[in-house]
Design a protein around this motif. Sequence first.
Motif, PDB file in Angstrom:
ATOM      1  N   GLY A 137      57.578  39.688  72.662  1.00 42.01           N
ATOM      2  CA  GLY A 137      58.271  39.486  71.396  1.00 42.01           C
ATOM      3  C   GLY A 137      57.518  39.886  70.148  1.00 42.01           C
ATOM      4  N   SER A 138      56.334  40.445  70.313  1.00 41.46           N
ATOM      5  CA  SER A 138      55.523  40.729  69.131  1.00 41.46           C
ATOM      6  C   SER A 138      56.204  41.768  68.242  1.00 41.46           C
ATOM      7  N   SER A 139      56.034  41.579  66.956  1.00 44.11           N
ATOM      8  CA  SER A 139      56.622  42.515  65.999  1.00 44.11           C
ATOM      9  C   SER A 139      55.697  42.615  64.791  1.00 44.11           C
ATOM     10  N   PRO A 140      55.062  43.763  64.543  1.00 46.35           N
ATOM     11  CA  PRO A 140      55.130  44.992  65.342  1.00 46.35           C
ATOM     12  C   PRO A 140      54.621  44.771  66.761  1.00 46.35           C
ATOM     13  N   LEU A 141      54.973  45.698  67.634  1.00 44.74           N
ATOM     14  CA  LEU A 141      54.571  45.620  69.030  1.00 44.74           C
ATOM     15  C   LEU A 141      53.058  45.477  69.166  1.00 44.74           C
ATOM     16  N   ALA A 142      52.620  44.595  70.044  1.00 46.35           N
ATOM     17  CA  ALA A 142      51.189  44.439  70.314  1.00 46.35           C
ATOM     18  C   ALA A 142      50.972  44.489  71.819  1.00 46.35           C
ATOM     19  N   VAL A 143      49.954  45.196  72.238  1.00 48.32           N
ATOM     20  CA  VAL A 143      49.644  45.330  73.666  1.00 48.32           C
ATOM     21  C   VAL A 143      48.142  45.116  73.848  1.00 48.32           C
ATOM     22  N   LEU A 144      47.808  44.237  74.778  1.00 47.17           N
ATOM     23  CA  LEU A 144      46.413  44.090  75.146  1.00 47.17           C
ATOM     24  C   LEU A 144      46.111  45.135  76.217  1.00 47.17           C
ATOM     25  N   VAL A 145      45.111  45.967  75.952  1.00 45.00           N
ATOM     26  CA  VAL A 145      44.735  47.010  76.908  1.00 45.00           C
ATOM     27  C   VAL A 145      43.338  46.674  77.445  1.00 45.00           C
ATOM     28  N   VAL A 146      43.260  46.458  78.738  1.00 51.84           N
ATOM     29  CA  VAL A 146      41.983  46.150  79.382  1.00 51.84           C
ATOM     30  C   VAL A 146      41.644  47.330  80.294  1.00 51.84           C
ATOM     31  N   SER A 147      40.527  47.975  80.022  1.00 55.46           N
ATOM     32  CA  SER A 147      40.198  49.169  80.794  1.00 55.46           C
ATOM     33  C   SER A 147      38.781  49.084  81.355  1.00 55.46           C
ATOM     34  N   VAL A 148      38.607  49.700  82.505  1.00 57.40           N
ATOM     35  CA  VAL A 148      37.300  49.772  83.160  1.00 57.40           C
ATOM     36  C   VAL A 148      36.758  51.179  82.971  1.00 57.40           C
ATOM     37  N   SER A 149      35.498  51.270  82.604  1.00 54.37           N
ATOM     38  CA  SER A 149      34.873  52.587  82.452  1.00 54.37           C
ATOM     39  C   SER A 149      33.676  52.693  83.386  1.00 54.37           C
ATOM     40  N   VAL A 150      33.446  53.904  83.872  1.00 49.91           N
ATOM     41  CA  VAL A 150      32.280  54.163  84.715  1.00 49.91           C
ATOM     42  C   VAL A 150      31.399  55.168  83.996  1.00 49.91           C
ATOM     43  N   PRO A 151      30.255  54.728  83.507  1.00 49.80           N
ATOM     44  CA  PRO A 151      29.352  55.656  82.819  1.00 49.80           C
ATOM     45  C   PRO A 151      28.842  56.739  83.782  1.00 49.80           C
ATOM     46  N   ALA A 152      28.563  57.905  83.238  1.00 48.66           N
ATOM     47  CA  ALA A 152      28.012  58.976  84.060  1.00 48.66           C
ATOM     48  C   ALA A 152      26.710  58.538  84.711  1.00 48.66           C
ATOM     49  N   LYS A 153      25.994  57.645  84.067  1.00 51.21           N
ATOM     50  CA  LYS A 153      24.725  57.169  84.624  1.00 51.21           C
ATOM     51  C   LYS A 153      24.889  56.019  85.605  1.00 51.21           C
ATOM     52  N   GLY A 154      26.136  55.699  85.983  1.00 42.29           N
ATOM     53  CA  GLY A 154      26.364  54.659  86.971  1.00 42.29           C
ATOM     54  C   GLY A 154      26.637  53.311  86.358  1.00 42.29           C
ATOM     55  N   GLY A 155      26.997  52.368  87.222  1.00 43.18           N
ATOM     56  CA  GLY A 155      27.365  51.048  86.752  1.00 43.18           C
ATOM     57  C   GLY A 155      28.804  51.043  86.270  1.00 43.18           C
ATOM     58  N   SER A 156      29.163  50.021  85.505  1.00 41.72           N
ATOM     59  CA  SER A 156      30.526  50.002  84.980  1.00 41.72           C
ATOM     60  C   SER A 156      30.578  49.246  83.667  1.00 41.72           C
ATOM     61  N   GLY A 157      31.617  49.516  82.900  1.00 41.14           N
ATOM     62  CA  GLY A 157      31.837  48.848  81.632  1.00 41.14           C
ATOM     63  C   GLY A 157      33.267  48.354  81.559  1.00 41.14           C
ATOM     64  N   LEU A 158      33.527  47.488  80.598  1.00 40.94           N
ATOM     65  CA  LEU A 158      34.854  46.916  80.446  1.00 40.94           C
ATOM     66  C   LEU A 158      35.199  46.892  78.961  1.00 40.94           C
ATOM     67  N   GLN A 159      36.434  47.266  78.648  1.00 44.01           N
ATOM     68  CA  GLN A 159      36.903  47.252  77.276  1.00 44.01           C
ATOM     69  C   GLN A 159      38.206  46.463  77.195  1.00 44.01           C
ATOM     70  N   THR A 160      38.245  45.482  76.337  1.00 43.18           N
ATOM     71  CA  THR A 160      39.478  44.757  76.056  1.00 43.18           C
ATOM     72  C   THR A 160      39.841  45.029  74.606  1.00 43.18           C
ATOM     73  N   GLN A 161      41.043  45.574  74.401  1.00 42.59           N
ATOM     74  CA  GLN A 161      41.449  45.955  73.041  1.00 42.59           C
ATOM     75  C   GLN A 161      42.854  45.425  72.759  1.00 42.59           C
TER      76      GLN A 161
END
Lengths: 546, 546
Positions: A94-118
């Motif tokens: 129901g958000s107005s303006p539209l709102a979306v939580l985007v949670v993404s996983v990233s893999v660095p070229a050097k290995g391991g992993s990262g997480l982004q919540t936006q």
Amino acid sequence: MGRHSAPLGVTSIDGELDENVLLELLDAFHGYEAALMSNDLEALDLYFAPGPSTLRGDPSALLVGHDRISAFRGLRGGVPPRTITEVHLRVVAGSSPLAVLVVSVSVPAKGGSGLQTQLWTRTADAEERAADTAGAIAAGPAWVISAAHVHGATPAVDGRVWRVAGAPLVPAAASGPLDGATVAVKDLFAVAGFAIGGGVPQYLAEAPLETVDADAVAALRRAGATVVGIAQTDEFAYSIAGRNVHSGTTPNPAVPGAIGGGSSSGPASAVALGQATIGLGTDTGGSIRVPASYQGLWGIRTTHGAVSAEGLLPLAPSFDTVGWLTRTPEMLRAAAAATLPSGAGAALDARFVVSHDLVASCAPEVQEAFDELTDELVFGLVEDVDLGDLDEVFAAFRTVQGAEAWRVHGEWITAHPGVLGPDIAERFELGSRITPDAEAAARQVLAAARDRFDEVLAGRVLLLPSASSAAPQLTASADEIATVRAATLRMTSVAGAGGFPAVSAPLLRVPAPGGTAPVGLCLVGPRGSDLALIDLATTVAAQITA
Amino acid sequence: MGRHSAPLGVTSIDGELDENVLLELLDAFHGYEAALMSNDLEALDLYFAPGPSTLRGDPSALLVGHDRISAFRGLRGGVPPRTITEVHLRVVAGSSPLAVLVVSVSVPAKGGSGLQTQLWTRTADAEERAADTAGAIAAGPAWVISAAHVHGATPAVDGRVWRVAGAPLVPAAASGPLDGATVAVKDLFAVAGFAIGGGVPQYLAEAPLETVDADAVAALRRAGATVVGIAQTDEFAYSIAGRNVHSGTTPNPAVPGAIGGGSSSGPASAVALGQATIGLGTDTGGSIRVPASYQGLWGIRTTHGAVSAEGLLPLAPSFDTVGWLTRTPEMLRAAAAATLPSGAGAALDARFVVSHDLVASCAPEVQEAFDELTDELVFGLVEDVDLGDLDEVFAAFRTVQGAEAWRVHGEWITAHPGVLGPDIAERFELGSRITPDAEAAARQVLAAARDRFDEVLAGRVLLLPSASSAAPQLTASADEIATVRAATLRMTSVAGAGGFPAVSAPLLRVPAPGGTAPVGLCLVGPRGSDLALIDLATTVAAQITA
């Protein structure tokens, strides 16, 4: 795990989104990611919502407000290459303006992993646009981030803080009052089995393995503390900035975007980050007091000669002292009590004095905070005292320090041209040119100052700020750092000249970008009053914060 | 910094909230925090939104779905004591039901800081309730978390992975093909200046400092690699689980909630976490192949005797081999090429064989994934071969391994009762009871098996899964671990008995809780074919993923 191939690279979606709107959001998401990879600061600024409420947090800090986030990015120097492997969309109902939580996983070229919540929000004018978002950056993106929480892969050790660390590096030697305490040892102290690096990798490469712990290390281990690791220092401890050209600038968790202070830089950051309970450091001209002040820690420079310097790489033996950095006064006292010869604690006359001439070295906001605090002190009459010509004392301190530092390190430095950072190299170079006559004259000035200080202070406790300012910003130029250094050293050289103990207590706060920043309240006591001085500072802290 | 005292402990708020609704939200926020501190799993479950879309991410994993999050909490054992110092509320405009992003800063009692980002949503029935939320838990909270991203303070080093680490711990000895590569050395290899700990702290405490690098360490350093640190191992390398009673269970970033495998457990996790590019390990009965399989890494057990064991603490010298774990086949080849004697690489007959008897040791989903993959292979006819009585081979392998392990470590273990974990202690105890006759008979079985394997394989490459299953869950009992161990060792003992090189390539995936998990495809080649075997595995990987 679980890299599902969903349409458009979306791993999961909860809630309904019109397909064109979804495409528009993904365009912004990937556009932002591309801007990150190319470190396009202008685009990144546009992708974050304007205004003072925008949030961005990572393991180093939570930043509040678009402009602070923008300033942070300007210093960061880009994000290492990475690949997004998962994207989870959660449409806020129901958000107005539209709102979306985007949670993404990233893999660095050097290995391991990262997480982004936006938290992405659709901009007000996005609906009026064509679905074709080509050129979206120029017009401003259709979606913007109003809050982000990110973390990347963790290195094995943070090399800005540690040269080497273990779990533990060296165990305790016995059980005692420091059971459970963990120590970050400044890379000037001998730790058996390791070489002393002094903050200079080339020096480390040539240094022999130590076979015996430095006395100060052994004392803590005998009392039950384990050694977590050997922590970074400014080169040969000849700086109060915490900026080592080899290992980098130590982080300051108390003031994001500011330097951490030095030269006990690694021990200070380790304690502030919760990676050690005790930072074992040295203080020649402020190297414990300054990082304590900048990072909101407790610290003590002990009475000159009170703690054995056996196993310590010296800088200027006439002023070098051993001390500790901690998060609490109780731990500071425990470290001091475990190390200082028993029964050595002199009692203390708990009357306070200030020197307005000294405080005048400080930035106005520090003077103001200091004056407010000293006005609050209900016990201990605060009298203004005249310590004599402090510029002369400071100059003499610098002269003797420079001459001694060159005697200690000059031969090695001469044999290794170009190894030191420019500011440190210049400092040593100045030291190399001090004549015996100039040094002798300076020693006379210091001896007279010491007598004068003893007479004027008369066993009382001198109060002053631990540093002339809060921690300078990372953007500070070498000139700005040099100016702050001179102002601070003018203040710290009183304890240096007098051989006095000095406690830094995190009791002042001053305005800083995005909030406030700590400044230490420094208590300088008579020689030998170390433990009593910690106790007095503890009492003052309890009074101030009550 | 910037701890403003705002009403109700809220640091900042953006958007409008009715005061009663705000109180209700804060009640839920603080109720959740209290449940965290008391590790009240039932309450925590209620505070997270039900259903498969709920998200929770931290530096170890992103978990999707309420039940996976709940299962994770059941294993975690609580959150260390902390204090919330900042709370920022961002009301999502127009959301219905109401949604608020809550970003909070926490300060652990042990120092450092943490950050929590939570998307809270008001439950549908909250509006019908009294403003008095006493007893909210029993009725279900008025607000629930639909997504959370959290991180806490970072330790100096992760002691589950590393015994000691540096920036670097030991520099490269020269420039070469491994320039820029970083090595996690299993705590069985000599690193000059350090003792060998073998995963047993008491053994470490008594061990002498090594004066010369192990040959395998020296080879990597000569080729340009730096040593990041000395990484954990199962006790005396006598396990494939990666669960050390002293240092803990190494994390498995590829399968959250699962064990990481061992005994090269620290090197494997270090590589998977991006904290090293090369894990230097050993493989006696699977100690490289198993963690590679469990964590989706590349790994090789080299031909027995091909890499010098000088400077290596042995387990069972008849089977001990040196090898590496990496994220890419290119790095695996580079590490192998830098270490194996030049020109030692035998060419390879790229024909594949399988042994259905061997594959039958595997869990059904592994068999299925393996069969699918071998069906896909368009080159190299895959023939089924009869390797003889594999149970007999496995029993003989275990007997000789146990007898040798006891000869290596028995004296020390006898002198230190109670030091080892129960499963490892039992293994050694069994070894102590092997009679010379039983050992001699087992050696005869192994010699015959080796001849038979050579004849049946005839220079071809045997394909099998690297382990009998994906990584077992952390909740697995000792019995379950023992069962998996036996099934896996039955498979890995073929290379052990034959002295064959074996590459594990992360090419299988099987269903696992919350997604899928990796399993290695193992390629066993003739003795001396190590480099060619890596090349062949690389080709297969390119074909499979194309």
